[in-house]
Design a protein around this motif. Sequence first.
Motif, PDB file in Angstrom:
ATOM      1  N   PHE A 222      33.102  24.271   2.460  1.00 37.97           N
ATOM      2  CA  PHE A 222      32.728  24.443   3.862  1.00 37.97           C
ATOM      3  C   PHE A 222      33.961  24.178   4.715  1.00 37.97           C
ATOM      4  N   PRO A 223      34.403  25.172   5.491  1.00 36.14           N
ATOM      5  CA  PRO A 223      35.610  24.959   6.299  1.00 36.14           C
ATOM      6  C   PRO A 223      35.370  23.976   7.439  1.00 36.14           C
ATOM      7  N   ILE A 224      36.439  23.282   7.804  1.00 35.84           N
ATOM      8  CA  ILE A 224      36.387  22.369   8.949  1.00 35.84           C
ATOM      9  C   ILE A 224      37.499  22.796   9.881  1.00 35.84           C
ATOM     10  N   PRO A 225      37.221  23.141  11.100  1.00 38.96           N
ATOM     11  CA  PRO A 225      35.898  23.173  11.718  1.00 38.96           C
ATOM     12  C   PRO A 225      35.097  24.372  11.219  1.00 38.96           C
ATOM     13  N   SER A 226      33.790  24.272  11.349  1.00 34.91           N
ATOM     14  CA  SER A 226      32.901  25.349  10.911  1.00 34.91           C
ATOM     15  C   SER A 226      33.013  26.542  11.847  1.00 34.91           C
ATOM     16  N   PRO A 227      32.842  27.761  11.296  1.00 28.56           N
ATOM     17  CA  PRO A 227      32.809  28.942  12.171  1.00 28.56           C
ATOM     18  C   PRO A 227      31.617  28.859  13.133  1.00 28.56           C
ATOM     19  N   ALA A 228      31.739  29.489  14.272  1.00 30.77           N
ATOM     20  CA  ALA A 228      30.677  29.447  15.291  1.00 30.77           C
ATOM     21  C   ALA A 228      29.344  29.955  14.738  1.00 30.77           C
ATOM     22  N   TRP A 229      29.358  31.023  13.940  1.00 38.38           N
ATOM     23  CA  TRP A 229      28.118  31.574  13.409  1.00 38.38           C
ATOM     24  C   TRP A 229      27.415  30.555  12.507  1.00 38.38           C
ATOM     25  N   PHE A 230      28.189  29.716  11.781  1.00 40.52           N
ATOM     26  CA  PHE A 230      27.598  28.721  10.898  1.00 40.52           C
ATOM     27  C   PHE A 230      26.919  27.625  11.717  1.00 40.52           C
ATOM     28  N   ASN A 231      27.539  27.232  12.827  1.00 38.59           N
ATOM     29  CA  ASN A 231      26.914  26.247  13.721  1.00 38.59           C
ATOM     30  C   ASN A 231      25.614  26.800  14.292  1.00 38.59           C
ATOM     31  N   ASP A 232      25.602  28.101  14.642  1.00 46.51           N
ATOM     32  CA  ASP A 232      24.377  28.743  15.133  1.00 46.51           C
ATOM     33  C   ASP A 232      23.296  28.750  14.062  1.00 46.51           C
ATOM     34  N   LEU A 233      23.688  29.048  12.825  1.00 42.84           N
ATOM     35  CA  LEU A 233      22.728  29.043  11.717  1.00 42.84           C
ATOM     36  C   LEU A 233      22.135  27.648  11.537  1.00 42.84           C
ATOM     37  N   CYS A 234      22.969  26.622  11.606  1.00 37.57           N
ATOM     38  CA  CYS A 234      22.485  25.239  11.474  1.00 37.57           C
ATOM     39  C   CYS A 234      21.497  24.890  12.585  1.00 37.57           C
ATOM     40  N   GLN A 235      21.787  25.330  13.812  1.00 38.09           N
ATOM     41  CA  GLN A 235      20.854  25.075  14.927  1.00 38.09           C
ATOM     42  C   GLN A 235      19.533  25.795  14.708  1.00 38.09           C
ATOM     43  N   ALA A 236      19.597  27.041  14.234  1.00 38.99           N
ATOM     44  CA  ALA A 236      18.362  27.794  13.972  1.00 38.99           C
ATOM     45  C   ALA A 236      17.530  27.104  12.897  1.00 38.99           C
ATOM     46  N   LEU A 237      18.175  26.633  11.834  1.00 38.25           N
ATOM     47  CA  LEU A 237      17.450  25.934  10.768  1.00 38.25           C
ATOM     48  C   LEU A 237      16.824  24.644  11.282  1.00 38.25           C
ATOM     49  N   ALA A 238      17.535  23.909  12.131  1.00 38.79           N
ATOM     50  CA  ALA A 238      17.007  22.663  12.686  1.00 38.79           C
ATOM     51  C   ALA A 238      15.793  22.932  13.568  1.00 38.79           C
ATOM     52  N   GLN A 239      15.820  24.023  14.338  1.00 37.24           N
ATOM     53  CA  GLN A 239      14.709  24.335  15.241  1.00 37.24           C
ATOM     54  C   GLN A 239      13.484  24.829  14.493  1.00 37.24           C
ATOM     55  N   MET A 240      13.650  25.266  13.254  1.00 36.07           N
ATOM     56  CA  MET A 240      12.515  25.754  12.452  1.00 36.07           C
ATOM     57  C   MET A 240      11.701  24.613  11.850  1.00 36.07           C
ATOM     58  N   GLN A 241      12.164  23.383  11.945  1.00 37.22           N
ATOM     59  CA  GLN A 241      11.500  22.241  11.319  1.00 37.22           C
ATOM     60  C   GLN A 241      10.281  21.814  12.135  1.00 37.22           C
ATOM     61  N   THR A 242       9.323  21.228  11.443  1.00 37.56           N
ATOM     62  CA  THR A 242       8.123  20.735  12.118  1.00 37.56           C
ATOM     63  C   THR A 242       8.407  19.448  12.877  1.00 37.56           C
ATOM     64  N   GLU A 243       9.325  18.633  12.361  1.00 35.35           N
ATOM     65  CA  GLU A 243       9.708  17.408  13.058  1.00 35.35           C
ATOM     66  C   GLU A 243      11.113  17.617  13.628  1.00 35.35           C
ATOM     67  N   GLY A 244      11.462  16.823  14.619  1.00 36.95           N
ATOM     68  CA  GLY A 244      12.780  16.953  15.227  1.00 36.95           C
ATOM     69  C   GLY A 244      13.883  16.648  14.221  1.00 36.95           C
ATOM     70  N   VAL A 245      14.764  17.600  13.989  1.00 35.68           N
ATOM     71  CA  VAL A 245      15.850  17.435  13.035  1.00 35.68           C
ATOM     72  C   VAL A 245      17.153  17.728  13.754  1.00 35.68           C
ATOM     73  N   ASN A 246      18.135  16.904  13.524  1.00 41.48           N
ATOM     74  CA  ASN A 246      19.462  17.122  14.089  1.00 41.48           C
ATOM     75  C   ASN A 246      20.066  18.367  13.442  1.00 41.48           C
ATOM     76  N   SER A 247      20.786  19.164  14.223  1.00 42.44           N
ATOM     77  CA  SER A 247      21.373  20.393  13.686  1.00 42.44           C
ATOM     78  C   SER A 247      22.651  20.132  12.895  1.00 42.44           C
ATOM     79  N   ALA A 248      23.121  18.879  12.890  1.00 41.73           N
ATOM     80  CA  ALA A 248      24.309  18.552  12.100  1.00 41.73           C
ATOM     81  C   ALA A 248      23.916  18.469  10.627  1.00 41.73           C
ATOM     82  N   PRO A 249      24.536  19.276   9.768  1.00 43.84           N
ATOM     83  CA  PRO A 249      24.187  19.223   8.346  1.00 43.84           C
ATOM     84  C   PRO A 249      24.669  17.928   7.704  1.00 43.84           C
ATOM     85  N   VAL A 250      23.962  17.507   6.662  1.00 46.73           N
ATOM     86  CA  VAL A 250      24.286  16.292   5.924  1.00 46.73           C
ATOM     87  C   VAL A 250      24.642  16.695   4.502  1.00 46.73           C
ATOM     88  N   GLU A 251      25.783  16.228   4.026  1.00 52.76           N
ATOM     89  CA  GLU A 251      26.188  16.561   2.657  1.00 52.76           C
ATOM     90  C   GLU A 251      25.325  15.791   1.662  1.00 52.76           C
TER      91      GLU A 251
END
Length: 124
Positions: free
Chosen positions: A54-83
């Motif tokens: 995973f590159p650092i910093p992450s590409p913008a599209w990857f950050n958008d994907l992480c936000q979309a995945l976080a918003q799909m959760q039933t409970e509030g989830v931070n969009s920051a991925p955890v290794e």
Amino acid sequence: MNSKPHHQLTNAQRQLLGAIGIPEWRARTSAPAPTETAMSYLRIGQWMIAAPEFPIPSPAWFNDLCQALAQMQTEGVNSAPVEVSASIAQNWKREQLIEFQEPLPSIPAHDLKRAWWKQLCQPR
């Protein structure tokens, strides 16, 4: 002075190292065999993302994907991925795994984005 290069051992030194169990270092004659690419794993709520790196910093599209995945959760989830470790990822549901076989592209191809959205939109 000793005319031998400093990296060569005398017979006495070799015998001494052998007696105490230290093998003599020798340069490799061929390249090491290729190994399977190790994967890295990031978790966002119920989703797992796998890639060789995973590159650092992450590409913008990857950050958008992480936000979309976080918003799909039933409970509030931070969009920051955890290794997470490979052992945790090994038991993950395949339907909730987004897997990249190559390092993340700076700009993903359209067919790749289409495949992600198809996977993300499937009912769970």
